[in-house]
Design a protein around this motif. Sequence first.
Motif, PDB file in Angstrom:
ATOM      1  N   VAL A  34       0.844  -1.197   0.000  1.00  0.00           N
ATOM      2  CA  VAL A  34       0.000   0.000   0.000  1.00  0.00           C
ATOM      3  C   VAL A  34       0.878   1.244   0.000  1.00  0.00           C
ATOM      4  CG1 VAL A  34      -1.781   1.301   1.218  1.00  0.00           C
ATOM      5  CG2 VAL A  34      -1.804  -1.207   1.288  1.00  0.00           C
ATOM      6  N   GLU A  35       0.653   2.125  -0.937  1.00  0.00           N
ATOM      7  CA  GLU A  35       1.379   3.390  -0.972  1.00  0.00           C
ATOM      8  C   GLU A  35       1.022   4.204   0.281  1.00  0.00           C
ATOM      9  OE1 GLU A  35       1.239   7.494  -3.576  1.00  0.00           O
ATOM     10  OE2 GLU A  35       0.906   5.606  -4.642  1.00  0.00           O
ATOM     11  N   GLY A  36       2.043   4.484   1.093  1.00  0.00           N
ATOM     12  CA  GLY A  36       1.790   5.213   2.329  1.00  0.00           C
ATOM     13  C   GLY A  36       1.591   4.320   3.534  1.00  0.00           C
ATOM     14  N   GLY A  37       1.530   3.001   3.318  1.00  0.00           N
ATOM     15  CA  GLY A  37       1.487   2.051   4.418  1.00  0.00           C
ATOM     16  C   GLY A  37       0.192   2.076   5.229  1.00  0.00           C
ATOM     17  N   PRO A  38       0.282   1.724   6.512  1.00  0.00           N
ATOM     18  CA  PRO A  38      -0.915   1.616   7.363  1.00  0.00           C
ATOM     19  C   PRO A  38      -1.752   2.888   7.424  1.00  0.00           C
ATOM     20  CG  PRO A  38       1.001   0.688   8.471  1.00  0.00           C
ATOM     21  CD  PRO A  38       1.514   1.365   7.246  1.00  0.00           C
ATOM     22  N   ASP A  39      -1.107   4.045   7.396  1.00  0.00           N
ATOM     23  CA  ASP A  39      -1.867   5.295   7.481  1.00  0.00           C
ATOM     24  C   ASP A  39      -2.793   5.479   6.290  1.00  0.00           C
ATOM     25  OD1 ASP A  39      -1.073   6.342   9.983  1.00  0.00           O
ATOM     26  OD2 ASP A  39       0.859   6.927   9.129  1.00  0.00           O
ATOM     27  N   THR A  40      -2.379   5.002   5.127  1.00  0.00           N
ATOM     28  CA  THR A  40      -3.239   5.090   3.947  1.00  0.00           C
ATOM     29  C   THR A  40      -4.468   4.208   4.111  1.00  0.00           C
ATOM     30  OG1 THR A  40      -1.393   5.623   2.468  1.00  0.00           O
ATOM     31  CG2 THR A  40      -3.356   4.687   1.449  1.00  0.00           C
ATOM     32  N   VAL A  41      -4.280   3.037   4.692  1.00  0.00           N
ATOM     33  CA  VAL A  41      -5.416   2.154   4.954  1.00  0.00           C
ATOM     34  C   VAL A  41      -6.411   2.844   5.882  1.00  0.00           C
ATOM     35  CG1 VAL A  41      -6.146  -0.032   5.973  1.00  0.00           C
ATOM     36  CG2 VAL A  41      -4.073   0.053   4.575  1.00  0.00           C
ATOM     37  N   LEU A  42      -5.910   3.424   6.963  1.00  0.00           N
ATOM     38  CA  LEU A  42      -6.788   4.126   7.901  1.00  0.00           C
ATOM     39  C   LEU A  42      -7.429   5.350   7.258  1.00  0.00           C
ATOM     40  CD1 LEU A  42      -4.638   3.887  11.152  1.00  0.00           C
ATOM     41  CD2 LEU A  42      -6.666   2.540  10.552  1.00  0.00           C
TER      42      LEU A  42
END
Length: 264
Positions: A34-42
């Motif tokens: 995911v581009e941006g990692g966990p913060d992008t998911v949130l």
Amino acid sequence: MHTKVSLINDLKKLDINSKGTLLVHSSFKSIGEVEGGPDTVLDSLSTYMKEGLLVLPTHTWEYIDKDNPVFDVLQSPSNVGMLTERFRKRESVYRSEHPTHSVAALGKDAKEFTEGEYKHDTPCARGSVWGKLLDRSAQILLIGVDLTKNTFIHGVEEWVNTPGRIKDTHVDLYSVLYSGEKVRVPSRRHAGSSSSDHYWKVEEILLEEGAMRKGAFGDAIVRLLDAEKTALLLSELLVKNPDLFTRNEPLSDKWRYYFQNQRK
């Protein structure tokens, strides 16, 4: 690589009610790159649910116990995954003050939804946030995890008084509230081996009865449950068969035939 835009599109395809209440259990690894990692998911979940209420578990049952009895709503880390720990620290997120089974909520009525949880002496009392999910006709999204991670089912077991699920005696736990006050929370914990290890056995009947459907979020297989339909179906199963989740074996076909006949 997945992006915020692509993940929001996945949520749209799942036809989640963006103005309703959504509880999310998750495995970040299952989503893929995911581009941006966990913060992008949130960010994707928060943006999609901006007109509703987004809820993630922030449990501490793994380490809050009689030997380590103090839960701090601001400091105690979540023991149920990376996304939940990051989410509880976000701006405008409210965390409930239950010592072992807290949740974090963002959006419509988040403060009211999470208030007063330290007053409950069991993990998933009917008047707690877990019961409020039912009252609000919530949806439950399992991202890359199966039914064994669905705390809501613990609630259903508790509400129908399934024998042996909750201990009869209390242990003294404490919650440090947002106000800084430390309050005693006499708590009846889950008893014995975890029935949740056996929740997998109702997957097929939940699908057949329209209480659950499957989809995708990034690379993850997801399960989307209707809290009302799930509670109704499992309550009936548990009342007729209190040992439903005691044994680690497939659900008997007689239950499928029972629900088929109920519809006639």
